[in-house]
Design a protein around this motif. Sequence first.
Motif, PDB file in Angstrom:
ATOM      1  N   PHE B  26      -1.318  -1.932  -4.022  1.00  0.00           N
ATOM      2  CA  PHE B  26      -2.152  -3.716  -4.357  1.00  0.00           C
ATOM      3  C   PHE B  26      -2.906  -2.711  -5.506  1.00  0.00           C
ATOM      4  O   PHE B  26      -4.166  -2.890  -4.444  1.00  0.00           O
ATOM      5  CB  PHE B  26      -2.629  -4.693  -3.699  1.00  0.00           C
ATOM      6  N   VAL B  29      -6.437  -0.657  -4.616  1.00  0.00           N
ATOM      7  CA  VAL B  29      -6.431  -0.350  -2.736  1.00  0.00           C
ATOM      8  C   VAL B  29      -4.874  -0.229  -2.659  1.00  0.00           C
ATOM      9  O   VAL B  29      -3.778  -0.133  -2.995  1.00  0.00           O
ATOM     10  CB  VAL B  29      -6.191  -1.867  -2.139  1.00  0.00           C
ATOM     11  N   GLU B  50      -8.648  -0.425  11.957  1.00  0.00           N
ATOM     12  CA  GLU B  50      -9.769  -1.955  11.652  1.00  0.00           C
ATOM     13  C   GLU B  50      -9.095  -2.861  11.040  1.00  0.00           C
ATOM     14  O   GLU B  50      -7.445  -2.881  10.078  1.00  0.00           O
ATOM     15  CB  GLU B  50     -10.622  -1.190  11.075  1.00  0.00           C
ATOM     16  N   GLY B  52      -8.327  -4.353   7.479  1.00  0.00           N
ATOM     17  CA  GLY B  52      -7.476  -4.125   6.098  1.00  0.00           C
ATOM     18  C   GLY B  52      -7.425  -2.088   6.113  1.00  0.00           C
ATOM     19  O   GLY B  52      -6.810  -1.792   5.196  1.00  0.00           O
ATOM     20  N   ALA B  53      -6.830  -1.962   7.626  1.00  0.00           N
ATOM     21  CA  ALA B  53      -5.839  -0.863   7.574  1.00  0.00           C
ATOM     22  C   ALA B  53      -4.724  -0.940   7.046  1.00  0.00           C
ATOM     23  O   ALA B  53      -4.571   0.011   6.723  1.00  0.00           O
ATOM     24  CB  ALA B  53      -6.071  -0.514   9.309  1.00  0.00           C
ATOM     25  N   LYS B  55      -2.155  -3.227   8.576  1.00  0.00           N
ATOM     26  CA  LYS B  55      -0.835  -3.411   9.164  1.00  0.00           C
ATOM     27  C   LYS B  55      -0.379  -4.838   8.762  1.00  0.00           C
ATOM     28  O   LYS B  55       1.384  -4.559   9.152  1.00  0.00           O
ATOM     29  CB  LYS B  55      -2.221  -3.775  11.127  1.00  0.00           C
ATOM     30  N   SER B  56      -1.179  -5.696   8.664  1.00  0.00           N
ATOM     31  CA  SER B  56       0.093  -6.552   7.861  1.00  0.00           C
ATOM     32  C   SER B  56       0.217  -5.796   6.880  1.00  0.00           C
ATOM     33  O   SER B  56       1.700  -6.289   6.432  1.00  0.00           O
ATOM     34  CB  SER B  56      -1.245  -8.158   7.300  1.00  0.00           C
TER      35      SER B  56
HETATM   36  N1  LIG Z   1      -1.557  -9.652  -1.868  1.00  0.00           N
HETATM   37  C1  LIG Z   1      -2.491  -8.740  -1.220  1.00  0.00           C
HETATM   38  N2  LIG Z   1      -2.951  -7.996  -2.717  1.00  0.00           N
HETATM   39  C2  LIG Z   1      -3.676  -7.682  -2.797  1.00  0.00           C
HETATM   40  N3  LIG Z   1      -4.360  -6.828  -1.702  1.00  0.00           N
HETATM   41  C3  LIG Z   1      -4.273  -7.165  -0.780  1.00  0.00           C
HETATM   42  C4  LIG Z   1      -3.175  -8.026  -0.508  1.00  0.00           C
HETATM   43  N4  LIG Z   1      -3.083  -7.331   0.881  1.00  0.00           N
HETATM   44  C5  LIG Z   1      -3.607  -6.614   1.263  1.00  0.00           C
HETATM   45  N5  LIG Z   1      -4.401  -6.507   0.289  1.00  0.00           N
HETATM   46  C6  LIG Z   1      -5.420  -5.310   0.797  1.00  0.00           C
HETATM   47  O1  LIG Z   1      -4.856  -4.254   1.513  1.00  0.00           O
HETATM   48  C7  LIG Z   1      -5.201  -3.380   2.767  1.00  0.00           C
HETATM   49  C8  LIG Z   1      -4.987  -3.468   3.896  1.00  0.00           C
HETATM   50  O2  LIG Z   1      -4.652  -4.931   4.020  1.00  0.00           O
HETATM   51  P1  LIG Z   1      -3.987  -5.324   5.382  1.00  0.00           P
HETATM   52  O3  LIG Z   1      -2.076  -4.936   5.356  1.00  0.00           O
HETATM   53  O4  LIG Z   1      -4.414  -6.905   5.349  1.00  0.00           O
HETATM   54  O5  LIG Z   1      -5.000  -5.111   6.489  1.00  0.00           O
HETATM   55  P2  LIG Z   1      -5.490  -5.253   8.421  1.00  0.00           P
HETATM   56  O6  LIG Z   1      -3.598  -6.315   8.635  1.00  0.00           O
HETATM   57  O7  LIG Z   1      -4.482  -4.030   8.793  1.00  0.00           O
HETATM   58  O8  LIG Z   1      -6.321  -6.037   8.230  1.00  0.00           O
HETATM   59  C9  LIG Z   1      -6.756  -4.244   2.381  1.00  0.00           C
HETATM   60  O9  LIG Z   1      -7.758  -3.566   1.147  1.00  0.00           O
HETATM   61  C10 LIG Z   1      -6.025  -5.182   1.481  1.00  0.00           C
HETATM   62  O10 LIG Z   1      -7.830  -6.465   1.039  1.00  0.00           O
END
Ligand SMILES: Nc1ncnc2c1ncn2[C@@H]1O[C@H](COP(=O)(O)OP(=O)(O)O)[C@@H](O)[C@H]1O
Lengths: 350, 505
Positions: B26, B29, B50, B52-53, B55-56
């Motif tokens: 992203f 990132v 943690e 921001g790792a 996972k989502s």
């Molecule tokens: N739609 C998006 N646009 C920009 N950055 C994103 C988006 N989704 C996630 N990120 C970035 O990707 C990284 C991983 O996020 P995420 O997968 O949500 O982490 P987790 O679920 O492990 O807490 C983070 O730095 C987050 O800010």
Amino acid sequence: MTTQLTPDRVASPLLAPKSGFGPALARWVGALAGAIAIFSILLLTKGADPIATLVDMVVSTTTGASIEQIVIKAAPLVLAAMAVVLPARAGLANVGGEGQVIIGAVAGAGVGLVVSGPAALPLMLIGGALGGALWAGLAVALRVTVGVNEAVTTLLLNYVALDVMLYLIYEPWKDANGSGQPATPPLAIEQRLPLVGGTAVHMGIVLALVAAAAVWLTLRHTSFGFRLSVVGGNPEAARRAGLPVARLLVTAMLLGGALAGLAGVIHLAGIEFKLRPGLTTNIGYIAFLAAWLARHNPLPAVAAAFMLAAITVGGDSLQLDSGLPAATVNVLMALILLAVLGWTAKRSTS
Amino acid sequence: MTLTDPRTGAKTDIPLLAVRGLTRRFGEVLANDAVDFDVRPGEVHALVGENGAGKSTLLKLVYGVHRPDSGDISVEGSPVTVGSPAQARSLGIGMVFQDLRLVPALSVTENIALAVRGVKARMIADAAAEHGLAVDPQARVSHLSIGERQRAEILKVLMTGSRIVILDEPTSVLAPQEVTALFAVVERLRATGYGVVIVTHKLNEVRAIADRVTVLRGGRVILGGVDPGNYTDAELVEAMVGRAVPSLPSERPAPPDGAAAVLALRGVSAYGESGVIRLKDVTLEVRPGELVGVAGVAGSGQRELCEVACGLRPASSGVVTVAGVEVTGPRQALAGGVCDVPEDPLADAVVPGLTIVEHMALGLPKVPRRRANVDWADVRRITTELEERVGLQMAAGHRKVAELSGGNVQRVMLTRALGRGDSVLVVAAYPSRGLDIATTRRTQELLLERRAAGAAVLVVSEDLDELISISDRIAVMHDGHLAGIVPARGADRQEIGSLMLGGAR
Ligand SMILES: Nc1ncnc2c1ncn2[C@@H]1O[C@H](COP(=O)(O)OP(=O)(O)O)[C@@H](O)[C@H]1O
Ligand SMILES: [Mg+2]
């Protein structure tokens, strides 16, 4: 590609509208267009030419005299809409605008019967506001003491208010010099609201707009308004934050009632001048509609009140021009309500 | 590993889902960096890491919300591309998002019908019974608790025919009883051959439910699909956080002896929400500079205990005092320096539509005023101050709290309650819910900082290790009674466990 609603699209901007001005306007225009289309079909089935009728309605509402009529009709509607908007912020459904308007007019007329001279009008306005507040107060007292739903009580109190007024004008307050009609004696000249410079419009509209501005300011820029939105948003959170929840509910409802009561007096002292059956012409209910159309936001509610006032005035001309009953416009109002509520319903992701 | 495929009944070794080298960026990132991951039928695979790792992100790639920059996804051995969630569902992949996504104005049946054409309430009731999901199909979603909404979503996922069930941080919004109920459902899914992916921050949850665990950090796989039994907590934590998280200093100055209790309950009973007595004749004191942990099976009166201490619930008998003054109500308690972290923030503390800054104003004993209005500039200043003092990295102040994820809501609650420098009593129910490991540690430090500053601290937790490491004494609740109080130092888990279950000491 199927068009089924997926979870991801449920979270899309379409169903969770942003509160921006553009999309809001688009929703309104869409809803109004839909309502007018259905109304046209109804006119067709009644044998009227929908285009000519609608054009007539628009034209007839834009003459000088009609504009004055619209403003006159809008004045109590604006106040009574605020009577819904303010309690709604605290999560209260004030369906009792109609009754509070009636009691406001009754109280104003009562003061007018006993006070004359320059003090009469201010006292009538105060009396009307207190009357409306009392009427709303009954409902909210039941809510905070025994937990009766205020939507039900305010609605029922509408019928009681009407009975109170009818009793008074058929019996003790009946005009002995009248033509036998059930009505109070007309207000003296100094008891009537003055007109706005050289027009047929009475000062009630000024009062109404000032009140609407005050409601907007209160809800948006005061600590009281903030507390109301907490109570309305999550009463348990309000309680835990130490807010006096019952007191806030009562205050919001009393203020709402006072606004509706004021609507009643300005209607009385501005244009009716005496209590009579059919006095309020559903001000309370139409205002309830206006508040809903505006999703309980004060400034849009003012606009909605004017729009509904225009439709009512248009309805009168409809009757004159095309011979359709004036009540036909009630259908248009209902359609607009359904369209706006149905198509623009806020599907918040709570 | 050989298990039964739920659809065909055949024994299979092939993973239901496998991803190889999945990468997604992203902007700057690198949210996923060559991630490998798989789920087999009849297993629960925990995904941890943690905030921001990534996972989502990984789960959204699998579910077709995002497209990978590179990498392959295969379902039951066949390579697939997942272009949209609808496609994911047709491949048997279902996901319950961190922020639930049902339409509140519709009933459960109507919501499920949005994804499953022609579904009837009857069918939903049958499926609910089959999977042990207690959901009323007729109920309007807006009337359901978070736990019920979650069950409705799981049901929806199952009814779309998914065999891979992805749950993104399901426990961070749940009350402890609901976690137990959720895990029972997950157990059942595993036993019937589903593949379940579950994201959590809690190692005890991993140990309770997962067959394998994958640890992500900074978008990369640190531990890939390992048996959690082969790793100690410290090893898993180090994998997640990237450094060893030292245990809390065990040497702490003892609470001053002989000081008068800040919180004192004498023979206190109280009714619960349902009108039955839930707190029974409890006598308990918390002294200044003391941290008392409360252990117990969920629903043993912990909630009522916290609420009477904060003036939120009247005692039906007995007396509650804070700093010698009888507690009469929430406003008085707040003014008297009582701060609480609520057990169920979404129900009891979050106001839909209001921002973080506005929620901060609600927690202040005295809201700053400027003429008739709240002095919002001052509230913003105070918010920044609290945030800096507390250091829990809340979301931006203008964000609406109701729209934040569970962990971020919790940061708001914690910042509000623990940021106050003049609190005399802190009552924290499940303070580390939804938080990642580093933030959980920071929260524990904050609780100990309040203690060191001389406040009395009462902490409810379902995590015995947490309680043992931060408490001076542990009060054990059973069925509304205080079953016993034991010193935390050298506490015997067995003893606490048997007290929790109503056994004698
Ligand atoms: N739609 C998006 N646009 C920009 N950055 C994103 C988006 N989704 C996630 N990120 C970035 O990707 C990284 C991983 O996020 P995420 O997968 O949500 O982490 P987790 O679920 O492990 O807490 C983070 O730095 C987050 O800010
Ligand atoms: Mg996440």
